[in-house]
Design a protein around this motif. Sequence first.
Motif, short mmCIF file in Angstrom:
data_model
loop_
_atom_site.label_atom_id
_atom_site.label_comp_id
_atom_site.label_asym_id
_atom_site.label_seq_id
_atom_site.Cartn_x
_atom_site.Cartn_y
_atom_site.Cartn_z
N SER A 147 62.74 51.39 -0.67
CA SER A 147 63.60 50.54 -1.50
C SER A 147 64.51 51.39 -2.38
CB SER A 147 62.75 49.63 -2.38
OG SER A 147 61.95 48.79 -1.60
N ARG A 154 70.36 43.71 1.24
CA ARG A 154 69.45 43.00 0.34
C ARG A 154 68.43 42.21 1.14
NH1 ARG A 154 73.08 40.77 -2.66
NH2 ARG A 154 72.94 38.63 -1.91
N GLN A 155 67.16 42.41 0.80
CA GLN A 155 66.08 41.72 1.50
C GLN A 155 65.46 40.68 0.57
OE1 GLN A 155 62.68 44.15 2.50
NE2 GLN A 155 62.14 42.85 4.23
N THR A 156 65.39 39.44 1.01
CA THR A 156 64.80 38.37 0.21
C THR A 156 63.28 38.47 0.25
OG1 THR A 156 66.66 36.91 0.69
CG2 THR A 156 64.63 35.87 -0.10
N THR A 157 62.65 38.41 -0.94
CA THR A 157 61.19 38.55 -1.03
C THR A 157 60.52 37.35 -1.68
OG1 THR A 157 61.32 39.61 -3.21
CG2 THR A 157 61.46 41.05 -1.26
N ASN A 158 61.29 36.51 -2.38
CA ASN A 158 60.74 35.34 -3.09
C ASN A 158 59.75 35.74 -4.18
OD1 ASN A 158 62.21 33.40 -1.55
ND2 ASN A 158 60.73 33.63 0.11
N ASP A 160 61.07 40.94 -8.24
CA ASP A 160 61.81 41.82 -7.35
C ASP A 160 63.29 41.62 -7.63
OD1 ASP A 160 59.63 42.92 -6.13
OD2 ASP A 160 59.70 41.62 -4.36
N SER A 187 67.43 43.18 -7.46
CA SER A 187 68.42 44.06 -6.85
C SER A 187 69.72 43.97 -7.63
CB SER A 187 68.64 43.70 -5.38
OG SER A 187 69.15 42.39 -5.25
N ASN A 244 64.41 37.78 -6.91
CA ASN A 244 63.76 37.41 -5.64
C ASN A 244 64.28 38.22 -4.46
OD1 ASN A 244 62.10 34.92 -6.48
ND2 ASN A 244 64.16 34.46 -7.24
N SER A 245 64.75 39.44 -4.70
CA SER A 245 65.26 40.26 -3.60
C SER A 245 65.16 41.73 -3.97
CB SER A 245 66.71 39.90 -3.29
OG SER A 245 67.56 40.26 -4.37
N GLU A 289 66.83 45.69 -2.91
CA GLU A 289 67.82 46.48 -2.17
C GLU A 289 67.08 47.52 -1.35
OE1 GLU A 289 71.54 49.60 -2.82
OE2 GLU A 289 70.59 48.65 -4.54
#
Length: 264
Positions: free
Chosen positions: A32, A85-89, A93, A95, A219-220, A222
């Motif tokens: 990350s 960008r990755q969504t993690t909910n 988290d 970015s 909720n995301s 990088e």
Amino acid sequence: MLRSMYSGISGMKNFQTKLDVIGNNIANVSTSGFKKGRVTFQEMMSQTTASGQAATATRGGKNASQVGLGSQQGTIDNIHTQGFRQTTNNPLDLSIQGDGYFAVEANGETFYTRAGNFYLDDQGYVVNADGMYLQTVDGERIEIPDNVQSFNILTDGTVEYIDAEGERQNAGQIAVAIFSNPSGLVKDGNNLYRESGSSGPATLVAPESDQSTSAIISNSLEMSNVDLAEEFTEMITAQRGFQANTRIITTSDEILQEMVNLKR
């Protein structure tokens, strides 16, 4: 012949460094906030065997004759382009969309990072994986009490929560650290950077303000900005360059051997 052998040695050394950097990039493809490295080469000094001459009334000018003496490492740059960008909910988290870095502090030292995987410690402070405190625009820590009903982080970095009585409270505003030369930051391990004389001092600003157009996305995370296809291509190029330089040394050695054999 010795000049070509020394040139080959310098080329092998530089391509080895390039492979080292590429290997590190590939190893951190899923890290990350990681920013990839890039190696550039420079020509070494050249040996002048004949100087250039200007034109005269009876003869035209002549160019200089020079033999290069190999290559040398120019720079190892950190490329600070944005990763996907990755969504993690996960609300903690974070970015950064745009320029800037999160500022984290521990033991009186401040570091900077693009890795936004934060947590709550046992006292309710927002910390990173190493227990370093996330800083606000005022240089303060962010505390969320353990009896809150819910909390939310806005795009301007404002941390809000609903307390036990149902009242909306403000826990602070997350800062974005801006540098005049981000490429001058020094990697310190653990996804952290230090400021240096080249980067200039950090300026803590509020996201989505007059000083920064960056936004905090909750909720995301990088991810790394490493492109595997590009790295594999560069790896093949570096491997072939290394092999070609070993061939220069082998060929020069064979010619030297033939010169020695002339005496037999």
